[in-house]
Design a protein around this motif. Structure first.
Motif, mmCIF file in Angstrom:
data_model
loop_
_atom_site.group_PDB
_atom_site.id
_atom_site.type_symbol
_atom_site.label_atom_id
_atom_site.label_comp_id
_atom_site.label_asym_id
_atom_site.label_seq_id
_atom_site.Cartn_x
_atom_site.Cartn_y
_atom_site.Cartn_z
ATOM 1 N N THR A 169 -3.177 2.061 -4.240
ATOM 2 C CA THR A 169 -3.088 3.495 -3.997
ATOM 3 C C THR A 169 -4.495 4.077 -4.018
ATOM 4 O OG1 THR A 169 -2.255 5.614 -4.862
ATOM 5 C CG2 THR A 169 -2.718 3.903 -6.467
ATOM 6 N N ASP A 170 -4.689 5.161 -3.263
ATOM 7 C CA ASP A 170 -5.992 5.827 -3.318
ATOM 8 C C ASP A 170 -5.974 7.020 -4.277
ATOM 9 O OD1 ASP A 170 -4.614 7.785 -1.919
ATOM 10 O OD2 ASP A 170 -5.609 7.415 -0.006
ATOM 11 N N HIS A 173 0.854 -1.186 0.000
ATOM 12 C CA HIS A 173 0.000 0.000 0.000
ATOM 13 C C HIS A 173 0.892 1.239 0.000
ATOM 14 C CE1 HIS A 173 -3.049 -2.917 1.269
ATOM 15 N NE2 HIS A 173 -3.936 -2.048 0.836
ATOM 16 N N ASN A 210 -4.140 0.784 3.694
ATOM 17 C CA ASN A 210 -4.180 2.181 3.278
ATOM 18 C C ASN A 210 -4.014 3.111 4.473
ATOM 19 O OD1 ASN A 210 -6.396 4.673 2.795
ATOM 20 N ND2 ASN A 210 -4.928 4.349 1.135
ATOM 21 N N GLY A 241 -9.627 5.692 -0.153
ATOM 22 C CA GLY A 241 -8.891 6.303 0.939
ATOM 23 C C GLY A 241 -9.772 6.620 2.130
ATOM 24 N N ASP A 265 1.010 5.730 -0.221
ATOM 25 C CA ASP A 265 0.241 6.962 -0.064
ATOM 26 C C ASP A 265 1.194 8.146 -0.056
ATOM 27 O OD1 ASP A 265 -2.037 8.460 0.091
ATOM 28 O OD2 ASP A 265 -2.404 8.116 2.220
#
Length: 236
Positions: free
Chosen positions: A156-157, A91, A205, A198, A93
């Motif tokens: 990924t968000d 994950h 996440n 997200g 971010d």
């Protein structure tokens, strides 16, 4: 992608390259054609190539068969290939205090042997998009050499990052980062980039978000590994 002339065993050939002119090496071989507009490709070791001072030809100028995509993915949440016992799950971010402003990234890396790697990195002044892309690139860079052929899921968000990397969007900024990621994806053929919502309670996440936020807050970089906690034994 495009083509560029090289010398190969005293012959002039055309080799599939990235926008930078660097040959694309897949499983130790490059794609090569012997004349402009040829449709038949051959695979060769890159060691025998000698670069020439020639222009880079986009596919439409080269002719021949259409170019394969870097990835057959579209933007999706579920992997194409089922998660198996050897799948690596990552994950990523990015965080930014202001846009642009001080930026950081978080990478939460789960290996199938139970090792968890947590990477929190301050990257200086940047934008949200730079942070999100850098986090994806760092995840690919952190794969061990023996993991290059592994099934890897990167979540990924960032819808924008996925759009420019696998969704066919045309990017006008951050082209060097996008190219660097695509180069890594070519050498890691079983990687899937996936969308995660997200701030929706997804543990991976949330971990990556906390690592990115910590990097911005502390303006520092830390990396640590730990073992995944074993589930409690069932009661007798």
């Amino acid at each position: 992608m495009a083509w560029k002339q090289f010398q190969f065993k005293d012959q002039t050939v055309f080799v599939r390259v990235l926008a930078t002119g660097k040959p694309i090496v897949h499983r130790g071989r490059v794609e090569m054609r012997y004349r402009l507009g040829a449709t038949k490709s051959y695979r060769a070791a890159p060691d025998n190539l000698i670069e020439t001072d020639s222009e880079i030809l986009p596919d439409e100028d080269f002719g021949g068969a259409p170019a394969p995509a870097v990835s057959s993915q579209a933007v999706r949440e579920d992997p194409i290939k089922a998660v198996g016992p050897t799948t690596i799950i990552i994950h990523t971010d990015g965080a930014c205090s202001g846009n642009p402003g001080p930026a950081g990234i978080g990478v939460f890396f789960e290996r199938p042997d139970g090792e968890i790697l947590e990477h929190s990195e301050f990257i200086g002044e940047g934008t949200n998009n730079i942070a999100e892309l850098t986090a994806i690139l760092r995840a690919l860079e952190m794969l061990k050499p023996e993991e290059q052929a592994a099934h890897v899921l990167i979540y990924t968000d960032s819808a924008w990052s996925l759009g420019v990397l696998v969704g066919g969007w045309k990017a006008k900024a951050n082209l060097e980062l996008i190219t660097a990621i695509k180069e890594r994806m070519v050498t890691t053929p079983d990687v899937e980039l996936l969308k995660v919502r997200g701030h929706a309670g997804h543990s991976g996440n949330e971990e990556a978000d906390a690592l990115a936020t910590m990097a911005v807050r502390r303006e520092s970089t830390t990396t640590r590994t730990r073992r995944r906690a074993k589930p409690p034994s069932p009661a007798p």
